[in-house]
Design an enzyme around this catalytic site. Sequence first.
Site, mmCIF file in Angstrom:
data_model
loop_
_atom_site.group_PDB
_atom_site.id
_atom_site.type_symbol
_atom_site.label_atom_id
_atom_site.label_comp_id
_atom_site.label_asym_id
_atom_site.label_seq_id
_atom_site.Cartn_x
_atom_site.Cartn_y
_atom_site.Cartn_z
ATOM 1 N N GLY A 1 0.863 -1.175 0.000
ATOM 2 C CA GLY A 1 0.000 0.000 0.000
ATOM 3 C C GLY A 1 0.899 1.225 0.000
ATOM 4 O O GLY A 1 1.765 1.361 0.871
ATOM 5 N N ARG B 1 -8.963 -6.381 -4.656
ATOM 6 C CA ARG B 1 -9.374 -5.245 -3.824
ATOM 7 C C ARG B 1 -10.712 -4.640 -4.224
ATOM 8 O O ARG B 1 -11.197 -3.726 -3.545
ATOM 9 C CB ARG B 1 -8.292 -4.160 -3.872
ATOM 10 N N ASN C 1 0.455 9.326 -7.783
ATOM 11 C CA ASN C 1 0.419 7.853 -7.927
ATOM 12 C C ASN C 1 -0.677 7.387 -8.895
ATOM 13 O O ASN C 1 -1.611 6.682 -8.484
ATOM 14 C CB ASN C 1 0.111 7.178 -6.571
ATOM 15 N N GLY D 1 13.354 9.711 -11.740
ATOM 16 C CA GLY D 1 13.776 8.308 -11.763
ATOM 17 C C GLY D 1 15.188 8.173 -11.196
ATOM 18 O O GLY D 1 15.562 8.879 -10.259
ATOM 19 N N GLU E 1 17.923 9.239 -12.015
ATOM 20 C CA GLU E 1 18.807 10.418 -12.028
ATOM 21 C C GLU E 1 18.713 11.258 -10.756
ATOM 22 O O GLU E 1 19.697 11.853 -10.330
ATOM 23 C CB GLU E 1 18.474 11.312 -13.221
ATOM 24 N N ALA F 1 9.603 3.160 -4.950
ATOM 25 C CA ALA F 1 10.654 4.197 -4.923
ATOM 26 C C ALA F 1 10.026 5.557 -4.604
ATOM 27 O O ALA F 1 10.542 6.324 -3.779
ATOM 28 C CB ALA F 1 11.374 4.256 -6.266
ATOM 29 N N GLY F 2 8.902 5.827 -5.250
ATOM 30 C CA GLY F 2 8.227 7.111 -5.022
ATOM 31 C C GLY F 2 7.714 7.236 -3.594
ATOM 32 O O GLY F 2 7.668 8.338 -3.035
ATOM 33 N N ASP F 3 7.343 6.104 -2.992
ATOM 34 C CA ASP F 3 6.858 6.141 -1.602
ATOM 35 C C ASP F 3 8.020 6.443 -0.655
ATOM 36 O O ASP F 3 7.887 7.246 0.274
ATOM 37 C CB ASP F 3 6.221 4.800 -1.218
ATOM 38 N N ASP G 1 8.017 -3.987 -0.458
ATOM 39 C CA ASP G 1 7.546 -2.615 -0.690
ATOM 40 C C ASP G 1 7.902 -1.693 0.468
ATOM 41 O O ASP G 1 7.819 -0.475 0.346
ATOM 42 C CB ASP G 1 6.022 -2.598 -0.863
HETATM 43 N N1 ATP Z 1 17.288 3.190 -10.091
HETATM 44 C C1 ATP Z 1 17.389 4.178 -9.204
HETATM 45 N N2 ATP Z 1 18.604 4.579 -8.768
HETATM 46 C C2 ATP Z 1 18.714 5.582 -7.884
HETATM 47 N N3 ATP Z 1 17.669 6.257 -7.374
HETATM 48 C C3 ATP Z 1 16.440 5.918 -7.767
HETATM 49 C C4 ATP Z 1 16.229 4.857 -8.699
HETATM 50 N N4 ATP Z 1 14.908 4.748 -8.924
HETATM 51 C C5 ATP Z 1 14.314 5.694 -8.143
HETATM 52 N N5 ATP Z 1 15.228 6.398 -7.452
HETATM 53 C C6 ATP Z 1 14.978 7.502 -6.529
HETATM 54 O O1 ATP Z 1 13.638 7.425 -6.090
HETATM 55 C C7 ATP Z 1 12.894 8.559 -6.594
HETATM 56 C C8 ATP Z 1 11.495 8.127 -6.968
HETATM 57 O O2 ATP Z 1 11.565 7.168 -8.008
HETATM 58 P P1 ATP Z 1 10.649 7.268 -9.294
HETATM 59 O O3 ATP Z 1 11.038 8.473 -10.057
HETATM 60 O O4 ATP Z 1 10.741 5.947 -9.954
HETATM 61 O O5 ATP Z 1 9.240 7.519 -8.586
HETATM 62 P P2 ATP Z 1 7.789 7.115 -8.989
HETATM 63 O O6 ATP Z 1 7.637 7.302 -10.462
HETATM 64 O O7 ATP Z 1 6.868 7.825 -8.096
HETATM 65 O O8 ATP Z 1 7.842 5.553 -8.653
HETATM 66 P P3 ATP Z 1 6.758 4.521 -8.126
HETATM 67 O O9 ATP Z 1 5.404 5.126 -8.383
HETATM 68 O O10 ATP Z 1 7.059 3.274 -8.932
HETATM 69 O O11 ATP Z 1 7.050 4.299 -6.690
HETATM 70 C C9 ATP Z 1 13.708 9.110 -7.738
HETATM 71 O O12 ATP Z 1 13.433 10.495 -7.918
HETATM 72 C C10 ATP Z 1 15.122 8.838 -7.262
HETATM 73 O O13 ATP Z 1 15.512 9.813 -6.317
HETATM 74 O O1 KDG Z 2 -1.636 0.318 -5.920
HETATM 75 C C1 KDG Z 2 -1.724 0.332 -4.702
HETATM 76 O O2 KDG Z 2 -2.759 0.552 -4.115
HETATM 77 C C2 KDG Z 2 -0.581 0.133 -3.837
HETATM 78 O O3 KDG Z 2 -0.507 0.921 -2.971
HETATM 79 C C3 KDG Z 2 0.333 -1.036 -4.029
HETATM 80 C C4 KDG Z 2 1.850 -0.808 -3.865
HETATM 81 O O4 KDG Z 2 2.354 -1.090 -2.592
HETATM 82 C C5 KDG Z 2 2.219 0.567 -4.262
HETATM 83 O O5 KDG Z 2 1.833 0.673 -5.573
HETATM 84 C C6 KDG Z 2 3.654 0.922 -4.156
HETATM 85 O O6 KDG Z 2 3.799 2.262 -4.608
#
Ligand code: ATP
Ligand code: KDG
Length: 323
Positions: free
Chosen positions: A34, A106, A166, A228, A230, A261-263, A299
Site C-alpha cells: 500500500g 481489492r 500515484n 527516476g 537520475e 521508490a516514489g513512496d 515494498d
Molecule cells: N534506479 C534508481 N537509482 C537511484 N535512485 C532511484 C532509482 N529509482 C528511483 N530512485 C529515486 O527514487 C525517486 C522516486 O523514483 P521514481 O522516479 O521511480 O518515482 P515514482 O515514479 O513515483 O515511482 P513509483 O510510483 O514506482 O514508486 C527518484 O526520484 C530517485 O531519487
Molecule cells: O496500488 C496500490 O494501491 C498500492 O498501494 C500497491 C503498492 O504497494 C504501491 O503501488 C507501491 O507504490
Amino acid sequence: MSEVMTIGEPMVNLIADSPETFMEARTLPRQMAGAEFNVAIGVQRQGHSVSYVTTLGNDWQGDLIVDYMNGIGFDTTGIRRMDGAATGYQLKVRSSDGEPKVIYFRAGSAASQTTPDIVDDLSFDGLKVLHVTGIFSALTDKTYETVERLIDTAKQHGALVTFDPNPRPTLWDSEQSMIEATNKLAAKADVFMPGLSEGRLFSGLEDPRAIADYYMDMGVSKVIIKLGAEGSVLFERDADGNRLETVVPSFVVEVVDTVGAGDGFAAGVITGLLEGLDDERLLERANAVGAIQVTSVSDSEGLPTTQELADFIASTPRQEVSL
Ligand SMILES: Nc1ncnc2c1ncn2[C@@H]1O[C@H](COP(=O)(O)OP(=O)(O)OP(=O)(O)O)[C@@H](O)[C@H]1O
Ligand SMILES: O=C(O)C(=O)C[C@H](O)[C@H](O)CO
C-alpha cells in the site's frame, strides 16, 4: 498526537518466492503493501510519529494489518472495521527487469467503502503533515470526498499537505476523469510530487519548468518532480514570485524492484520538511530513501532507519542529473 497522518488502503502482499512466474512459486511469503503504508513506514523509521486512517474488514487480513501497525507504534485510532467487506490483498512476482507483476484483489474492499464522516472522528491536535495520494482518492466517489474533507480539515488545523498523484488508471472511469480529479486535489496541496512522466500527463505540458509553473499558479508552494534513477528537482517561488529550482542527483545502486521508490521518496520529503532541511538536503534525503527502496524486493521492509540513511548518504556514489 502524531506529527504525520495518512489515509490509504493497506493490503496484505503475498510475494512469490521464485522469480518470474506465479506458476513456479511454491510459497508466497506474507508482507504488507500500500503506497501510503510504505510512506508511513518510511516516516516512522526516521523517528517520526504516524497516524494511519482507513477502513478494514473484520477478517484475518484486517487483524494482521492492525496488529502490525500497533506493534510498530502507529496510532491506529483512526481505523474503522466493518462487516460484509474484505480487506484487500495483492500477489506480487519478481521480474529480472526490476518491474514486478502485481495482481490486486481489492474490488469492493472495506477500504473502498470508507465514507467522509471518518474524518469527523479524528484528532488533528499537533498534526504537522497530512500525506495523501491519488490511489485512495481513486477507489470510489466517497473515498475521493473523504480525501477532500481530510485535506480541508488538516489545513484548517495548520498542517501541511503533501500529495503524490500515484496514477492508477485502472481505478478511474477514464484518463480524463483521473486527470481532472487529480489536478483538483493537487490545487489543495502544499507540496505536489509527481514523477516527470506523471507531471506531463496531468498538466499536458512537456517541460519540467512549465509543469512546475502550472501547479504553482494553482497555489502549490513546492512542486517536486522525480526524475527516476537520475534524482529529482524542487521548484518554488521567492517573495517576488520568481521561480527557484534545486536539482539534486540520486545515488548509484543496484535495482532489484522499482516498486515503492516514489513512496520512499515521499517519506524522505515529509521527514525533511518536519526537520526543516534546506531544499538541497531535503532532496538528497528523498533521493536516498527512494534509491534504498529499489534495492529491496519488499515494498517497505528495506526502508532505512536514521542511522542506515546517514551511512548510505555518506558512502554511496552519486548519479549524474540534468534537466
Ligand atoms: N534506479 C534508481 N537509482 C537511484 N535512485 C532511484 C532509482 N529509482 C528511483 N530512485 C529515486 O527514487 C525517486 C522516486 O523514483 P521514481 O522516479 O521511480 O518515482 P515514482 O515514479 O513515483 O515511482 P513509483 O510510483 O514506482 O514508486 C527518484 O526520484 C530517485 O531519487
Ligand atoms: O496500488 C496500490 O494501491 C498500492 O498501494 C500497491 C503498492 O504497494 C504501491 O503501488 C507501491 O507504490
